[in-house]
Motif scaffolding. Sequence first.
Motif, PDB file in Angstrom:
ATOM      1  N   GLU A   7       0.801  -1.307   0.017  1.00  0.00           N
ATOM      2  CA  GLU A   7       0.023   0.008   0.020  1.00  0.00           C
ATOM      3  C   GLU A   7       1.059   1.200  -0.160  1.00  0.00           C
ATOM      4  OE1 GLU A   7      -0.754  -2.689   2.454  1.00  0.00           O
ATOM      5  OE2 GLU A   7      -2.063  -3.185   1.013  1.00  0.00           O
ATOM      6  N   ASP A   8       2.196   1.019   0.342  1.00  0.00           N
ATOM      7  CA  ASP A   8       2.872   2.446   0.218  1.00  0.00           C
ATOM      8  C   ASP A   8       3.436   2.688  -0.977  1.00  0.00           C
ATOM      9  OD1 ASP A   8       2.899   2.343   3.186  1.00  0.00           O
ATOM     10  OD2 ASP A   8       4.639   1.035   3.319  1.00  0.00           O
ATOM     11  N   PHE A   9       2.989   1.921  -2.071  1.00  0.00           N
ATOM     12  CA  PHE A   9       3.656   2.091  -3.412  1.00  0.00           C
ATOM     13  C   PHE A   9       2.399   2.434  -4.257  1.00  0.00           C
ATOM     14  CE2 PHE A   9       6.726  -0.636  -1.449  1.00  0.00           C
ATOM     15  CZ  PHE A   9       7.976  -0.235  -1.798  1.00  0.00           C
ATOM     16  N   ILE A  10       2.700   3.214  -5.512  1.00  0.00           N
ATOM     17  CA  ILE A  10       1.898   3.540  -6.536  1.00  0.00           C
ATOM     18  C   ILE A  10       2.371   2.996  -7.873  1.00  0.00           C
ATOM     19  CG2 ILE A  10       3.066   5.695  -6.845  1.00  0.00           C
ATOM     20  CD1 ILE A  10      -0.818   5.121  -7.335  1.00  0.00           C
ATOM     21  N   VAL A  11       1.332   2.257  -8.479  1.00  0.00           N
ATOM     22  CA  VAL A  11       1.743   1.645  -9.824  1.00  0.00           C
ATOM     23  C   VAL A  11       2.059   2.682 -10.713  1.00  0.00           C
ATOM     24  CG1 VAL A  11       0.866  -0.087 -11.467  1.00  0.00           C
ATOM     25  CG2 VAL A  11       0.453  -0.468  -8.948  1.00  0.00           C
ATOM     26  N   LEU A  12       2.968   2.537 -11.326  1.00  0.00           N
ATOM     27  CA  LEU A  12       3.251   3.518 -12.638  1.00  0.00           C
ATOM     28  C   LEU A  12       3.208   2.851 -14.052  1.00  0.00           C
ATOM     29  CD1 LEU A  12       6.339   5.758 -11.186  1.00  0.00           C
ATOM     30  CD2 LEU A  12       3.795   6.167 -11.222  1.00  0.00           C
TER      31      LEU A  12
END
Length: 177
Positions: A7-12
């Motif tokens: 959850e600490d990451f964003i998908v790019l």
Amino acid sequence: MSTQSSEDFIVLGKISSVYGVKGWVKVFSYTEPMDRILEYGDWTLRQGQKLIGVEVDKGRSHGKGMVAHLKGVDDREVAKKYSGAEICVPKDRLPELDEGEYYWYELEGLTVINTEGVVLGEVDHLMAAGPGNDVIVVKGNANSIDKRERLIPYVDQFLLEIDLGKGEMTVDWDPEF
């Protein structure tokens, strides 16, 4: 790997397949412009719940997409294991936005209410439908007027207010559409 959760990451973007025989991979970038994905430095690849840190040492536009080389991956068969992986970066690496601007991930899950107080559903995702033509995909849920999916243009004419604190988006949209 660190103690960060998924959850600490964003998908790019996503690694779609291999490219050539020297360990390069084809990349589908969600960033605008698409080559901005290379500006975030090291990537974290997510395959299911597994997070893998990789260093991108080369990348470039290729046709309508991108290709990248991961440091230490110099063989097609090794690169193949990353096919299908989501490309992520920590959310705190994203640039600050101006007032009234939002990252798409911030809008996903917001309850969508029209000006009459009718709950239309929640933001499932957004999609680009051409330059300046982003669309909000709203899916009905247990609290909405119905279970329909609605496509609402992401323009000021229809999008009236976003309140991240309340988890709501107010739209000028007829529930019959």
